[in-house]
Write a protein that holds these residues in place. Structure first.
Motif, PDB file in Angstrom:
ATOM      1  N   ASN A 154       0.806  -1.229   0.000  1.00 57.23           N
ATOM      2  CA  ASN A 154       0.000   0.000   0.000  1.00 57.23           C
ATOM      3  C   ASN A 154       0.835   1.274   0.000  1.00 57.23           C
ATOM      4  OD1 ASN A 154      -2.464  -1.264  -0.186  1.00 57.23           O
ATOM      5  ND2 ASN A 154      -2.924  -1.164   1.991  1.00 57.23           N
ATOM      6  N   ALA A 155       1.936   1.291   0.739  1.00 53.60           N
ATOM      7  CA  ALA A 155       2.754   2.504   0.787  1.00 53.60           C
ATOM      8  C   ALA A 155       3.353   2.808  -0.577  1.00 53.60           C
ATOM      9  CB  ALA A 155       3.851   2.355   1.842  1.00 53.60           C
ATOM     10  N   ALA A 156       3.875   1.799  -1.259  1.00 52.80           N
ATOM     11  CA  ALA A 156       4.437   2.002  -2.596  1.00 52.80           C
ATOM     12  C   ALA A 156       3.354   2.395  -3.589  1.00 52.80           C
ATOM     13  CB  ALA A 156       5.161   0.738  -3.055  1.00 52.80           C
ATOM     14  N   ALA A 157       2.174   1.778  -3.475  1.00 51.33           N
ATOM     15  CA  ALA A 157       1.068   2.124  -4.375  1.00 51.33           C
ATOM     16  C   ALA A 157       0.643   3.575  -4.179  1.00 51.33           C
ATOM     17  CB  ALA A 157      -0.113   1.186  -4.144  1.00 51.33           C
ATOM     18  N   ALA A 158       0.624   4.041  -2.936  1.00 50.01           N
ATOM     19  CA  ALA A 158       0.242   5.430  -2.657  1.00 50.01           C
ATOM     20  C   ALA A 158       1.254   6.401  -3.252  1.00 50.01           C
ATOM     21  CB  ALA A 158       0.117   5.649  -1.151  1.00 50.01           C
ATOM     22  N   ARG A 159       2.539   6.112  -3.101  1.00 52.46           N
ATOM     23  CA  ARG A 159       3.573   6.990  -3.671  1.00 52.46           C
ATOM     24  C   ARG A 159       3.494   7.022  -5.191  1.00 52.46           C
ATOM     25  NH1 ARG A 159       6.578   4.240   0.286  1.00 52.46           N
ATOM     26  NH2 ARG A 159       7.503   2.892  -1.307  1.00 52.46           N
ATOM     27  N   THR A 160       3.348   5.855  -5.796  1.00 58.34           N
ATOM     28  CA  THR A 160       3.289   5.775  -7.255  1.00 58.34           C
ATOM     29  C   THR A 160       2.030   6.452  -7.779  1.00 58.34           C
ATOM     30  OG1 THR A 160       4.518   3.693  -7.134  1.00 58.34           O
ATOM     31  CG2 THR A 160       3.404   4.197  -9.219  1.00 58.34           C
ATOM     32  N   TYR A 161       0.916   6.251  -7.101  1.00 64.00           N
ATOM     33  CA  TYR A 161      -0.334   6.920  -7.481  1.00 64.00           C
ATOM     34  C   TYR A 161      -0.140   8.437  -7.479  1.00 64.00           C
ATOM     35  CZ  TYR A 161      -4.876   9.081  -6.916  1.00 64.00           C
ATOM     36  OH  TYR A 161      -5.947   9.919  -7.051  1.00 64.00           O
ATOM     37  N   GLY A 162       0.466   8.975  -6.430  1.00 57.84           N
ATOM     38  CA  GLY A 162       0.683  10.418  -6.333  1.00 57.84           C
ATOM     39  C   GLY A 162       1.511  10.957  -7.494  1.00 57.84           C
ATOM     40  N   LEU A 163       2.551  10.226  -7.855  1.00 59.48           N
ATOM     41  CA  LEU A 163       3.392  10.656  -8.976  1.00 59.48           C
ATOM     42  C   LEU A 163       2.627  10.649 -10.294  1.00 59.48           C
ATOM     43  CD1 LEU A 163       6.702   8.805  -8.077  1.00 59.48           C
ATOM     44  CD2 LEU A 163       6.322  11.272  -8.077  1.00 59.48           C
ATOM     45  N   LEU A 164       1.926   9.547 -10.558  1.00 54.57           N
ATOM     46  CA  LEU A 164       1.210   9.427 -11.830  1.00 54.57           C
ATOM     47  C   LEU A 164       0.031  10.394 -11.920  1.00 54.57           C
ATOM     48  CD1 LEU A 164       1.293   5.554 -12.327  1.00 54.57           C
ATOM     49  CD2 LEU A 164       2.725   7.288 -13.439  1.00 54.57           C
ATOM     50  N   ALA A 165      -0.731  10.513 -10.854  1.00 57.24           N
ATOM     51  CA  ALA A 165      -1.863  11.448 -10.851  1.00 57.24           C
ATOM     52  C   ALA A 165      -1.363  12.880 -10.999  1.00 57.24           C
ATOM     53  CB  ALA A 165      -2.692  11.296  -9.577  1.00 57.24           C
TER      54      ALA A 165
END
Length: 123
Positions: A99-110
């Motif tokens: 979840n932590a990696a998904a949240a960081r990656t989501y923030g970058l892509l969004a």
């Protein structure tokens, strides 16, 4: 030194990730959910990566992603192949991470304006 708070204003963002909760903007969510830049879908009925199957693909596709990030909790756990294939057949990328990696990656892509959907699994 001057400090300033820089909040992304154009999309819903993850503020904090804990083992049993994720804070989106100022709302703490304690059940699995889907997150797109403009919308969160609460109470996604998934409690583990192993429980995912082809029937869960359609709910994510309704958010029209070009890439899907699957946050599988505190640790990375791969879902069944049938779930992954539901996206790959349509040419939609899917990445599995904690979840932590998904949240960081989501923030970058969004933040780049990409059509990303993050699916977060919480126990």
């Amino acid at each position: 030194m001057d400090l300033s708070l820089d909040r992304p204003g154009d999309f819903l963002f993850v503020r904090r990730v804990a083992p049993n909760a994720i804070t989106v903007v100022d709302r703490e969510l304690t059940a699995s959910f889907l997150l797109a830049p403009e919308r969160a879908v609460e109470h996604w009925t998934v409690t583990s990566a192993q429980a995912l199957d082809e029937s869960h693909v359609d709910g994510i596709l309704e958010l029209k992603p070009e890439v899907v990030l699957l946050g599988t909790g505190f640790r990375q756990q791969f879902p069944p192949a049938a779930f992954m294939a539901g996206f790959l057949r349509l040419g939609i990328g899917i990445e599995v991470m904690d979840n932590a990696a998904a949240a960081r990656t989501y923030g970058l892509l969004a933040g780049e304006g990409r059509r990303v959907v993050a699916a977060f699994i919480l126990p």
